[in-house]
Design a protein around this motif. Structure first.
Motif, mmCIF file in Angstrom:
data_model
loop_
_atom_site.group_PDB
_atom_site.id
_atom_site.type_symbol
_atom_site.label_atom_id
_atom_site.label_comp_id
_atom_site.label_asym_id
_atom_site.label_seq_id
_atom_site.Cartn_x
_atom_site.Cartn_y
_atom_site.Cartn_z
ATOM 1 N N GLU A 183 -17.067 -30.975 -16.916
ATOM 2 C CA GLU A 183 -15.547 -30.927 -17.196
ATOM 3 C C GLU A 183 -15.188 -29.413 -17.019
ATOM 4 O O GLU A 183 -13.964 -29.182 -16.465
ATOM 5 N N CYS A 199 -10.084 -39.223 -17.386
ATOM 6 C CA CYS A 199 -8.822 -38.832 -17.193
ATOM 7 C C CYS A 199 -8.704 -37.715 -16.111
ATOM 8 O O CYS A 199 -9.479 -36.733 -16.325
ATOM 9 N N LYS A 218 -6.069 -34.711 -14.791
ATOM 10 C CA LYS A 218 -4.885 -34.600 -14.988
ATOM 11 C C LYS A 218 -3.890 -35.402 -15.842
ATOM 12 O O LYS A 218 -2.778 -35.508 -15.237
ATOM 13 N N GLY A 219 -4.278 -35.840 -16.681
ATOM 14 C CA GLY A 219 -3.379 -36.932 -17.612
ATOM 15 C C GLY A 219 -3.278 -38.258 -16.993
ATOM 16 O O GLY A 219 -2.474 -38.925 -17.622
ATOM 17 N N TYR A 260 -13.539 -34.929 -7.712
ATOM 18 C CA TYR A 260 -13.929 -35.581 -8.841
ATOM 19 C C TYR A 260 -14.812 -36.888 -8.601
ATOM 20 O O TYR A 260 -15.776 -37.113 -9.452
ATOM 21 N N PHE A 305 -13.964 -28.357 -13.660
ATOM 22 C CA PHE A 305 -12.623 -28.646 -13.234
ATOM 23 C C PHE A 305 -11.585 -28.075 -14.317
ATOM 24 O O PHE A 305 -10.297 -28.330 -14.330
ATOM 25 N N ASP A 306 -11.924 -27.066 -15.005
ATOM 26 C CA ASP A 306 -11.046 -26.247 -15.663
ATOM 27 C C ASP A 306 -10.676 -27.174 -17.044
ATOM 28 O O ASP A 306 -9.582 -26.904 -17.443
ATOM 29 N N ASN A 307 -11.383 -28.119 -17.274
ATOM 30 C CA ASN A 307 -11.227 -29.041 -18.160
ATOM 31 C C ASN A 307 -9.805 -30.083 -17.920
ATOM 32 O O ASN A 307 -9.256 -30.536 -18.982
ATOM 33 N N GLU A 308 -9.457 -29.986 -16.689
ATOM 34 C CA GLU A 308 -8.165 -30.820 -16.620
ATOM 35 C C GLU A 308 -8.700 -32.449 -16.013
ATOM 36 O O GLU A 308 -8.145 -33.126 -15.968
ATOM 37 N N VAL A 309 -10.096 -32.400 -16.368
ATOM 38 C CA VAL A 309 -10.779 -33.878 -15.893
ATOM 39 C C VAL A 309 -11.419 -34.224 -17.203
ATOM 40 O O VAL A 309 -12.293 -33.549 -17.894
ATOM 41 N N GLN A 310 -11.384 -35.396 -17.809
ATOM 42 C CA GLN A 310 -12.260 -35.875 -19.075
ATOM 43 C C GLN A 310 -12.967 -37.067 -18.579
ATOM 44 O O GLN A 310 -12.303 -38.105 -18.377
#
Length: 425
Positions: free
Chosen positions: A232, A410, A412-413, A207, A235-240
């Motif tokens: 994004e 963000c 992974k949350g 990241y 990262f399979d959209n796990e990062v915003q």
């Protein structure tokens, strides 16, 4: 400058599109004011040499010797583009591309390791510190050997020719944009797309490298929004991602929530970054600034230059008793011991009549994205809390209505900054 590519792959020259039987393996191209020469040394070695005519890579005209033409990262980037642009396509596209004279595609032939060596490579930035280079921490196969001054010997290792070239280009890219001594480079959408393709062709890029790419190289929010989905998707959209860096994101968050009709107290104001942004946006109410470190000279300078009569420097903590208005407490509590931070929050609760209290602090759970394990994010931090610990701390001290936020990118949350807006009692 000379760049040496080596590989034991028997298809090495085919992958590079260089035929040793053409003009005795020599390729010549014009590049700026000089000549770029490609030379087949052997079936497993290829050299790129730049011979300058006059000042092609000189950032300042007053210097008679253009030493940058021997070591500039921008030159290295240009050389790779001139000779090997065909290897910058997306992996899927390149994998299916046939090398006509072999009747094989790249996946079939580009299977051997490759190294790239540059005897003299110029780095003049904080990215090389304590004999360590920042990118080496995040991307395997990058090594530097210090020679003299800001000159290094650079070596790149890749599992394939494509991987080595793309790693090398990323090192040249970041080095150019972080060097203090560098010529200007125009950043258009084509340039951004080309280097995003390099990123996404490589596996395991963390990241933080994408973060640096966005913050260092992308020039506008419009450009960022255009390419954000590609970044994004890696990262399979796990990062915003957001366009602003961590510090700017905090400023934007708080300043967007401030009521411009109410007084503000900036507690731990530092060099008054919040005031500068709010003042630029038209904030005219009284703005009280307080810090244990004496930044009065900064406040005085701003008052003089900006004619900011509404900026008030507060000398002593006691003067803030019974303050009524909004309070900013951004990135302050972690610079104290945890007990001192609790005492500070309790003092604000019991001695002021805040209408809104804005508190931010780093979320320690995000530090793993900076490759930090036990270390704090900054050396002057006395503690760092997880978001869960931060929520618990605030809930224990303030029974007031409140809203918690995550600020910044963000992953992974998890956000780099934990924030809360506490309302009046």
């Amino acid at each position: 400058m000379i760049i040496k590519l080596k590989s034991e792959n028997k298809y090495f020259l085919d992958i590079l599109y260089k035929n040793p039987n053409t003009d005795q393996g020599l390729y010549l191209k014009e590049l700026k004011n000089g000549i770029l020469i490609g030379n087949v040394i052997a079936e497993n070695e290829y050299h790129c040499v730049f011979l300058d005519g006059k000042n092609s890579y000189l950032p300042e005209e007053g210097n008679q010797i253009d030493f940058q033409s021997y070591c500039s990262p921008l030159l290295a980037l240009n050389i790779m583009t001139e000779f090997f642009n065909h290897l910058y396509k997306e992996n899927k596209v390149l994998s299916e591309t046939m090398i006509s004279w072999l009747e094989k595609n790249y996946d079939e032939v580009d299977t051997g390791k490759c190294t790239i060596e540059v005897p003299t490579f110029f780095i003049d930035s904080g990215w090389y510190k304590n004999e360590k280079y920042l990118l080496s921490k995040y991307i395997d196969g990058i090594s530097l050997q210090h020679k003299i001054g800001n000159n290094f010997e650079l070596r790149i290792e890749g599992a394939t020719v494509r991987e080595a070239i793309q790693k090398f280009s990323l090192v040249a890219l970041f080095t150019h944009f972080t060097n203090r001594y560098a010529v200007y480079t125009f950043i258009d959408d084509f340039f951004i797309q080309k280097h995003i393709t390099m990123f996404t062709n490589l596996t395991g890029i963390p990241y933080f490298i994408f973060y640096l790419f966005i913050k260092r190289i992308m020039r506008s929010p419009v450009q960022f929004e255009k390419f954000k989905p590609q970044l994004e998707a890696y990262f399979d959209n796990e990062v915003q991602f957001v366009f602003t860096d961590t510090h700017q994101s905090r400023k934007e968050f708080i300043c967007s929530k401030i009521d411009f009709d109410e007084t503000v107290l900036d507690f731990g104001c530092g060099e008054l970054q919040y005031f500068k942004l709010l003042n630029k946006r038209g904030f005219t109410q009284e703005y009280y600034a307080y810090d244990e470190v004496d930044f009065k000279h900064v406040a005085d300078k701003i008052q003089a230059i900006e004619r900011a009569d509404h900026l008030v420097w507060v000398e002593k903590l006691e003067e803030l008793k019974d303050f009524e208005g909004q309070i900013i407490l951004s990135e302050v509590i972690e610079h104290n011991s945890l007990e001192e931070a609790k005492s500070l929050l309790i003092w604000i609760r019991d001695n002021t009549n805040f209408t809104g209290l804005f508190v931010t602090t780093p979320d320690k759970d995000f530090n793993v994205n900076y490759e930090l394990t036990e270390e704090f994010r900054h050396d002057d931090h006395d503690f760092e809390l997880s978001n869960e610990e931060f929520v618990k701390l605030i809930e224990e001290i303030f029974p007031n209505p409140k809203t918690f936020y995550g600020v910044g990118d963000c992953v992974k949350g998890i956000y780099p900054t934990s924030a809360v807006i506490i309302q009046k009692k």
